[in-house]
Scaffold this motif. Sequence first.
Motif, mmCIF file in Angstrom:
data_model
loop_
_atom_site.group_PDB
_atom_site.id
_atom_site.type_symbol
_atom_site.label_atom_id
_atom_site.label_comp_id
_atom_site.label_asym_id
_atom_site.label_seq_id
_atom_site.Cartn_x
_atom_site.Cartn_y
_atom_site.Cartn_z
ATOM 1 N N PHE A 28 0.818 -1.218 0.000
ATOM 2 C CA PHE A 28 0.000 0.000 0.000
ATOM 3 C C PHE A 28 0.850 1.265 0.000
ATOM 4 C CE2 PHE A 28 -2.763 -3.303 1.649
ATOM 5 C CZ PHE A 28 -3.915 -3.084 0.896
ATOM 6 N N ASN A 29 2.055 1.177 -0.533
ATOM 7 C CA ASN A 29 2.891 2.372 -0.637
ATOM 8 C C ASN A 29 2.078 3.456 -1.361
ATOM 9 O OD1 ASN A 29 4.780 4.346 -1.385
ATOM 10 N ND2 ASN A 29 6.432 2.847 -1.513
ATOM 11 N N PRO A 30 1.892 4.620 -0.705
ATOM 12 C CA PRO A 30 1.029 5.655 -1.291
ATOM 13 C C PRO A 30 1.489 6.146 -2.666
ATOM 14 C CG PRO A 30 2.131 6.457 0.712
ATOM 15 C CD PRO A 30 2.375 4.986 0.635
ATOM 16 N N LEU A 31 2.763 5.933 -3.005
ATOM 17 C CA LEU A 31 3.241 6.283 -4.358
ATOM 18 C C LEU A 31 2.379 5.646 -5.437
ATOM 19 C CD1 LEU A 31 7.102 5.641 -4.223
ATOM 20 C CD2 LEU A 31 5.921 7.843 -4.313
#
Lengths: 143, 148
Positions: free
Chosen positions: A39-42
Amino acid sequence: MAKELYFQDINVKDQMPVLVKGPVKHMQLVRYAGASGDFNPLHVDPEVGKAVGIGGQIAHGMLVMGFVGQALAGWIPKKYLRKFSVRFVGMTRLNEVVTVTGKVTDKKQESGNNIIRGEVFARDQKEELLIAGSFEAHLPEKK
Amino acid sequence: MADRSKINHEFPPFTYEVERGKMRELVQAIGDDNPIFLDKEAAIKEGYKDIPAFPTFATVPMNWSNTLLSIISDLKINFAMVLHGEEGYEYLQEIYPGDVLTGKIRVVSIDEKAGKSGSMDLVKLETMYTNQRNEPVLKANALIVERK
């Protein structure tokens, strides 16, 4: 589905069937985040990529490696695949179309195994390299 | 700045139970319609015991056990500046639904490299996965890049 493949049937320079994926949409990145647990916001938040200086949202490298994995396992049965490695060369952005190609670079018999090795690539619609990788498979022989 | 004292460090093992639904979810998110990854009968017909794990499945136990995040914080890496540089798998045996995997992660190396936009730390991690029978099933090599 990958057809049965014998060592005799495949030669150096043989091409992997080309696979075209995309265009990559925001919703696919959301789905991939949930499936993979990354779920890395990138990858899921359009604002974050701009904030950290990479110019907006990018696809998970592992999603694009998944595209390459799809092409590979569609060509060489999964059970024969021994190694699969990639370098993430370029970033994949929204709406890009990804084309996966590959070919056999080496074929030899070694310590009782029928080994083929090859290279795989993923490129965007501007022909820019996203992934460069390699694979190794051990194939059965026709009796 | 990745913590150099962690070079060669082995993190405590983590476990992950391979779920059929999660395997399918990954395949569907990638958009592969290869029946061996979706249909047990088709997989059995192709010589598998059940649906085999997709080639990039090892990313699932790593993320869903929260292992990667805790390792990144243990290594004092700034998560917001992390990029994935390389990933490589060695397949030793098929992974099937219901398998219970144990992963052991070792920090292979931490190096600094000058990049186009400043210097970067390159962190190499090796993960060895075994199944419930203690058989090695997969080795994963990751290169994590921290931009500084």
